[in-house]
Design an enzyme around this catalytic site. Structure first.
Site, PDB file in Angstrom:
ATOM      1  N   ARG A 186      15.182  10.652  31.847  1.00 56.04           N
ATOM      2  CA  ARG A 186      14.501  11.823  31.315  1.00 56.04           C
ATOM      3  C   ARG A 186      14.059  11.635  29.865  1.00 56.04           C
ATOM      4  O   ARG A 186      13.063  12.187  29.418  1.00 56.04           O
ATOM      5  CB  ARG A 186      15.471  13.008  31.359  1.00 56.04           C
ATOM      6  CG  ARG A 186      14.901  14.255  31.949  1.00 56.04           C
ATOM      7  CD  ARG A 186      15.895  15.391  31.799  1.00 56.04           C
ATOM      8  NE  ARG A 186      16.568  15.796  33.006  1.00 56.04           N
ATOM      9  CZ  ARG A 186      15.990  16.402  34.039  1.00 56.04           C
ATOM     10  NH1 ARG A 186      14.706  16.655  34.021  1.00 56.04           N
ATOM     11  NH2 ARG A 186      16.684  16.743  35.094  1.00 56.04           N
TER      12      ARG A 186
ATOM     13  N   GLU B 115       4.573  23.162  33.698  1.00 55.82           N
ATOM     14  CA  GLU B 115       5.297  22.409  34.736  1.00 55.82           C
ATOM     15  C   GLU B 115       5.236  20.914  34.423  1.00 55.82           C
ATOM     16  O   GLU B 115       4.360  20.451  33.687  1.00 55.82           O
ATOM     17  CB  GLU B 115       4.642  22.763  36.087  1.00 55.82           C
ATOM     18  CG  GLU B 115       5.221  22.173  37.329  1.00 55.82           C
ATOM     19  CD  GLU B 115       6.700  22.407  37.566  1.00 55.82           C
ATOM     20  OE1 GLU B 115       7.498  21.917  36.752  1.00 55.82           O
ATOM     21  OE2 GLU B 115       7.052  23.003  38.597  1.00 55.82           O
ATOM     22  N   ASP B 116       6.180  20.156  34.984  1.00 49.86           N
ATOM     23  CA  ASP B 116       6.167  18.712  34.761  1.00 49.86           C
ATOM     24  C   ASP B 116       5.288  17.985  35.773  1.00 49.86           C
ATOM     25  O   ASP B 116       4.530  17.088  35.428  1.00 49.86           O
ATOM     26  CB  ASP B 116       7.595  18.128  34.765  1.00 49.86           C
ATOM     27  CG  ASP B 116       8.381  18.464  36.030  1.00 49.86           C
ATOM     28  OD1 ASP B 116       7.859  19.225  36.894  1.00 49.86           O
ATOM     29  OD2 ASP B 116       9.516  17.970  36.173  1.00 49.86           O
TER      30      ASP B 116
ATOM     31  N   ASP C 118       3.684  18.220  43.078  1.00 48.48           N
ATOM     32  CA  ASP C 118       3.776  17.179  44.102  1.00 48.48           C
ATOM     33  C   ASP C 118       3.290  17.795  45.426  1.00 48.48           C
ATOM     34  O   ASP C 118       2.090  17.923  45.650  1.00 48.48           O
ATOM     35  CB  ASP C 118       5.243  16.732  44.132  1.00 48.48           C
ATOM     36  CG  ASP C 118       5.510  15.516  44.990  1.00 48.48           C
ATOM     37  OD1 ASP C 118       4.691  14.595  44.984  1.00 48.48           O
ATOM     38  OD2 ASP C 118       6.543  15.476  45.684  1.00 48.48           O
TER      39      ASP C 118
HETATM   40  P1  5GP Z   1       6.900  19.961  44.851  1.00 45.74           P
HETATM   41  O1  5GP Z   1       7.562  21.250  45.269  1.00 45.74           O
HETATM   42  O2  5GP Z   1       5.500  20.165  44.298  1.00 45.74           O
HETATM   43  O3  5GP Z   1       6.931  18.933  45.930  1.00 45.74           O
HETATM   44  O4  5GP Z   1       7.784  19.335  43.746  1.00 45.74           O
HETATM   45  C1  5GP Z   1       7.851  19.842  42.525  1.00 45.74           C
HETATM   46  C2  5GP Z   1       9.124  19.425  41.815  1.00 45.74           C
HETATM   47  O5  5GP Z   1       9.735  18.270  42.421  1.00 45.74           O
HETATM   48  C3  5GP Z   1       8.758  19.018  40.416  1.00 45.74           C
HETATM   49  O6  5GP Z   1       8.781  20.115  39.543  1.00 45.74           O
HETATM   50  C4  5GP Z   1       9.807  17.975  40.119  1.00 45.74           C
HETATM   51  O7  5GP Z   1      10.974  18.595  39.659  1.00 45.74           O
HETATM   52  C5  5GP Z   1      10.079  17.307  41.456  1.00 45.74           C
HETATM   53  N1  5GP Z   1       9.235  16.101  41.668  1.00 45.74           N
HETATM   54  C6  5GP Z   1       8.214  15.931  42.507  1.00 45.74           C
HETATM   55  N2  5GP Z   1       7.677  14.699  42.406  1.00 45.74           N
HETATM   56  C7  5GP Z   1       8.383  14.092  41.463  1.00 45.74           C
HETATM   57  C8  5GP Z   1       8.311  12.773  40.864  1.00 45.74           C
HETATM   58  O8  5GP Z   1       7.477  11.921  41.165  1.00 45.74           O
HETATM   59  N3  5GP Z   1       9.232  12.516  39.903  1.00 45.74           N
HETATM   60  C9  5GP Z   1      10.180  13.413  39.498  1.00 45.74           C
HETATM   61  N4  5GP Z   1      11.017  13.026  38.545  1.00 45.74           N
HETATM   62  N5  5GP Z   1      10.274  14.646  40.037  1.00 45.74           N
HETATM   63  C10 5GP Z   1       9.385  14.966  40.998  1.00 45.74           C
HETATM   64 MG    MG Z   2       9.197  20.715  37.775  1.00 44.08          MG
END
Ligand code: 5GP
Ligand code: MG
Length: 191
Positions: free
Chosen positions: A179, A113-114, A117
């Protein structure tokens, strides 16, 4: 912190509301972190013929750099989930947009995963994969933003903990911009 110049940021634009990327982790730090992760993953998976599943699109650069350091048999897969679009907040409603091409039943699966959050996206994906009965299921993420967590997530392999700022570069985008940047950056003044 260094301010970087790139195709998506024009500092001369009049009345510019363009957000500006600032380097948080540079190429050298990223290389070192990925080397460390590759050593840990090699130790744990060298005899397991795992499937590494990259979460598109954000993990593509991380995945590419990681797998080229892994010198044992493995398979690479990608999955695409519905994502943020322009906004910053996860709706908590996630869908599989592009599914897996190979079966994970009975296989050792490592999700790449990247960023984690709020944790909603990865929790959805891990539940989705668990239902397919893999032999094991673990998570490797480039970045973790624990200050934003809404649901608990166990991270098995982590490169960087990041502050509560929007992160771009090294695969991560803001509205499909930034990106391609080689560094992990924070995005200042993002709308
Ligand atoms: P979550 O569901 O954990 O809130 O978010 C996960 C997804 O939201 C990540 O896989 C990513 O695609 C996007 N995301 C969350 N925070 C960030 C951030 O700081 N930067 C970017 N570019 N994408 C984020
Ligand atoms: Mg992601």
């Amino acid at each position: 912190m260094d301010r970087i110049r790139c195709k998506d940021y024009n500092p001369n634009m009049a009345m510019s509301s363009q957000p500006k990327p600032n380097i948080l982790f540079g190429k050298g730090e990223i290389e070192a972190a990925i080397k460390r992760l590759a050593a840990e993953i090699s130790k744990d998976y060298h005899d397991k013929h795992p499937i590494l599943i990259g979460v598109l699109k954000g993990s593509f650069m991380f995945m590419a750099d990681l797998v080229r350091l892994l010198d044992f048999p493995l398979e690479v897969e990608f999955i695409r989930l519905s994502s943020y679009g322009r906004g910053r907040d996860s709706s908590g409603k996630i869908n599989v947009v592009q599914g897996l091409r190979s079966s994970v039943k009975g296989r050792d699966v490592l999700v790449i995963e990247d960023i984690v959050d709020t944790g909603f996206t990865i929790t959805f994906l891990l539940d989705y994969l668990r239902k397919k009965k893999p032999a094991s299921l673990r998570l490797c993420t480039l970045t973790d933003k624990p200050s934003r967590r809404k649901v608990p997530v166990v991270i098995d392999y982590l490169a960087f903990t990041v502050p509560n700022k929007f992160i771009v570069g090294y695969g991560l985008d803001w509205d499909e911009k930034f990106r391609y940047l080689p560094d992990i950056c924070t995005l200042e003044d993002a709308n």
